[in-house]
Write a protein that holds these residues in place. Structure first.
Motif, PDB file in Angstrom:
ATOM      1  N   UNK A 338     -15.259  -2.371  -2.962  1.00  0.00           N
ATOM      2  CA  UNK A 338     -15.004  -1.374  -1.910  1.00  0.00           C
ATOM      3  C   UNK A 338     -13.525  -1.306  -1.548  1.00  0.00           C
ATOM      4  N   UNK A 339     -12.825  -2.428  -1.641  1.00  0.00           N
ATOM      5  CA  UNK A 339     -11.375  -2.433  -1.392  1.00  0.00           C
ATOM      6  C   UNK A 339     -10.659  -1.689  -2.513  1.00  0.00           C
ATOM      7  N   UNK A 340     -11.078  -1.903  -3.747  1.00  0.00           N
ATOM      8  CA  UNK A 340     -10.432  -1.248  -4.882  1.00  0.00           C
ATOM      9  C   UNK A 340     -10.520   0.268  -4.779  1.00  0.00           C
ATOM     10  N   UNK A 341     -11.645   0.771  -4.265  1.00  0.00           N
ATOM     11  CA  UNK A 341     -11.780   2.225  -4.091  1.00  0.00           C
ATOM     12  C   UNK A 341     -10.751   2.759  -3.109  1.00  0.00           C
ATOM     13  N   UNK A 342     -10.576   2.071  -1.975  1.00  0.00           N
ATOM     14  CA  UNK A 342      -9.589   2.526  -0.987  1.00  0.00           C
ATOM     15  C   UNK A 342      -8.174   2.440  -1.550  1.00  0.00           C
ATOM     16  N   UNK A 343      -7.896   1.373  -2.301  1.00  0.00           N
ATOM     17  CA  UNK A 343      -6.580   1.208  -2.928  1.00  0.00           C
ATOM     18  C   UNK A 343      -6.314   2.353  -3.905  1.00  0.00           C
ATOM     19  N   UNK A 344      -7.344   2.763  -4.643  1.00  0.00           N
ATOM     20  CA  UNK A 344      -7.191   3.859  -5.611  1.00  0.00           C
ATOM     21  C   UNK A 344      -6.765   5.149  -4.911  1.00  0.00           C
ATOM     22  N   UNK A 345      -7.295   5.385  -3.723  1.00  0.00           N
ATOM     23  CA  UNK A 345      -6.885   6.573  -2.962  1.00  0.00           C
ATOM     24  C   UNK A 345      -5.386   6.522  -2.629  1.00  0.00           C
ATOM     25  N   UNK A 346      -4.907   5.348  -2.227  1.00  0.00           N
ATOM     26  CA  UNK A 346      -3.485   5.211  -1.874  1.00  0.00           C
ATOM     27  C   UNK A 346      -2.615   5.527  -3.091  1.00  0.00           C
ATOM     28  N   UNK A 347      -2.884   4.838  -4.191  1.00  0.00           N
ATOM     29  CA  UNK A 347      -2.044   4.986  -5.380  1.00  0.00           C
ATOM     30  C   UNK A 347      -2.124   6.404  -5.940  1.00  0.00           C
ATOM     31  N   UNK A 348      -3.308   6.990  -5.898  1.00  0.00           N
ATOM     32  CA  UNK A 348      -3.445   8.369  -6.359  1.00  0.00           C
ATOM     33  C   UNK A 348      -2.647   9.338  -5.502  1.00  0.00           C
ATOM     34  N   UNK A 349      -2.719   9.153  -4.182  1.00  0.00           N
ATOM     35  CA  UNK A 349      -1.976  10.037  -3.271  1.00  0.00           C
ATOM     36  C   UNK A 349      -0.471   9.913  -3.462  1.00  0.00           C
ATOM     37  N   UNK A 350       0.005   8.741  -3.848  1.00  0.00           N
ATOM     38  CA  UNK A 350       1.440   8.550  -4.065  1.00  0.00           C
ATOM     39  C   UNK A 350       1.953   9.336  -5.268  1.00  0.00           C
ATOM     40  N   UNK A 351       1.060   9.763  -6.140  1.00  0.00           N
ATOM     41  CA  UNK A 351       1.466  10.451  -7.376  1.00  0.00           C
ATOM     42  C   UNK A 351       1.348  11.970  -7.279  1.00  0.00           C
ATOM     43  N   UNK A 352       0.934  12.470  -6.113  1.00  0.00           N
ATOM     44  CA  UNK A 352       0.726  13.910  -5.963  1.00  0.00           C
ATOM     45  C   UNK A 352       1.599  14.425  -4.827  1.00  0.00           C
ATOM     46  N   UNK A 353       2.359  15.494  -5.105  1.00  0.00           N
ATOM     47  CA  UNK A 353       3.212  16.093  -4.083  1.00  0.00           C
ATOM     48  C   UNK A 353       2.352  16.822  -3.057  1.00  0.00           C
TER      49      UNK A 353
END
Length: 455
Positions: A338-353
């Motif tokens: 469940x932590x990995x899912x939230x982390x994925x949102x952070x890293x994904x958002x950092x790659x999109x303007x």
């Protein structure tokens, strides 16, 4: 056998206690008051049995109507307290048992008033909090009968267990899903000042209950959010995060912060001004939570960071250039699911303007290249392999960015090297149409017949 025998004895004792109360309520002779209090105390003692409270037996014996009679105005405080306590224990049962308190609600609310002793008011607030926590239908009944204002007034004093109980009951009462109660609460005179004062000065236990009130205010009411972000609440939440080690307090504080920065980019900009002291403090305390040994703190902190990373370019860079990123990359491959899912949102958002006026999101290629180079691709491919559809979707979305955005057409080779093709092909006949289409489109587009011919 022993347990069944004990339950049988308890049920017999409870039926007898209700009968004794019935007799005491009917008795008008000498010592009637003490007789009622003694009967109430015995019933309360039986209903307080934590393992198997005999609530059903008490209800079948007619306890609620007798307890309502014992709440009548003019009764001594000790009688009111014991009756409210019995009702509190009944209200802590299953949903049907909680609903049995409906006939008592008007008097429980009435005893929240200033004429009641603090002990009686607190016990009535506790009973009402149990009712409010059960379901929306019961919350609506409490609100229609006027429970909000007297509970809010109990929040105003500086300290005391009654303030804590009132805050807990209020958080149950306003938790929606409608926003009306949360909006009404924040508009009551003195409530915002009390919230600020308790966050600033209260012990961890009271601050915890107040923080849960903020969670529901900020989750449900735009009016409340507008009022909260203009106050000192954000600063005080950050201070609590940085100074407290109480897990029970840190969870609602993190949730409140996440709610406040999740609204829109305008609200985030009003709260987190790049370069300001409070903005630096927010990032610091979130990093502290990422390092915590507690799974739930890592998850909540990642959720807050994902909301910030979904904001402006300045906010994305604020996270991207911080010490949070190496921690997030490590958590993506090593943390609980469940932590990995939230982390994925952070890293994904950092790659999109941030979205342009035409609504199309553009890749931040520099961030994408850096994160892939630091090893996060494997973690996203592992999410693709997950049976959890939300996690798999996050994995596919990141793979699409890698395949589309890595310079010099490097994306397909990177994905193939980490067995990403095999991970995607598992979804080519998947029951979930969205994931099936994502997998087939990516495989066909980037790994079709011509893939590898240039080699």
């Amino acid at each position: 056998m022993i347990m069944d025998e004990e339950l049988s004895i308890l049920e017999v004792q409870t039926s007898s206690a209700v009968d004794e109360l019935k007799s005491a309520v009917a008795y008008q002779g000498k010592g009637a008051m003490q007789k009622r209090i003694h009967a109430l105390r015995e019933l309360r003692r039986l209903l307080s049995r934590s393992e198997f409270p005999p609530v059903e037996t008490a209800l079948k014996a007619g306890a609620v109507s007798l307890l309502v009679q014992c709440l009548s105005f003019g009764s001594p405080d000790e009688q009111l307290l014991e009756a409210a306590w019995c009702l509190t224990n009944i209200g802590a049962g299953n949903p049907e048992e909680t609903k049995s308190l409906l006939p008592a609600i008007p008097l429980l609310i009435a005893h929240l008033g200033e004429r009641s002793s603090l002990l009686v008011a607190e016990q009535c607030a506790w009973a009402l909090g149990n009712v409010a926590g059960e379901e929306k239908e019961l919350r609506d009944i409490l609100l229609s009968q006027g429970a909000l204002l007297p509970l809010a007034r109990m929040l105003l004093p500086n300290k005391g267990s009654s303030v804590k109980t009132a805050a807990w009951a209020l958080s149950n009462l306003i938790k929606g899903p409608d926003s009306k109660a949360a909006t009404e609460l924040i508009r009551i005179d003195g409530v915002l000042d009390a919230i600020i004062r308790h966050l600033k000065k209260a012990d961890d236990e009271l601050a915890t209950e107040v923080a849960w009130v903020i969670v529901y205010l900020s989750a449900l009411s735009d009016v409340a959010i507008s009022i909260l972000v203009k106050s000192d609440v954000v600063q005080l939440l950050v201070e609590r995060l940085s100074t407290s080690n109480s897990l029970q307090l840190l969870i609602p504080v993190l949730r409140s912060l996440g709610n406040l920065v999740a609204v829109d980019s305008h609200t985030i900009s009003a709260i987190l001004i790049p370069g300001s002291e409070i903005t630096g403090s927010v990032v610091e305390v979130l990093i502290k939570c990422l390092k915590s040994e507690h799974r739930v703190l890592k998850k909540e902190a990642s959720w807050v960071l994902s909301n910030i990373a979904a904001g402006s370019m300045e906010h994305k860079q604020l996270i991207y250039t911080s010490d949070a990123v190496p921690l997030l990359i490590r958590l993506l491959s090593s943390a609980p699911f469940d932590v990995r899912k939230e982390v994925a949102y952070v890293l994904g958002n950092l790659c999109v303007a941030p979205n342009d006026s035409d609504g199309k999101a553009k890749l931040l290629v520099e961030n994408l290249v850096s994160l892939v180079g630091r090893g996060c691709l494997v973690g996203f491919i592992d999410l693709v392999r997950s049976v959890d559809t939300e996690a798999a979707r996050l994995g596919f979305q990141f793979l699409e960015m890698v395949l589309r955005g890595m310079p010099n057409g490097e994306g397909p080779r990177l994905v193939e090297r980490e067995d990403g093709i095999e991970a995607m092909e598992r979804f080519q006949f998947h029951e979930n149409e969205e994931l099936r289409n994502m997998a087939n489109c990516l495989v066909d587009k980037y790994f079709g017949e011509d893939y590898g011919l240039d080699e």
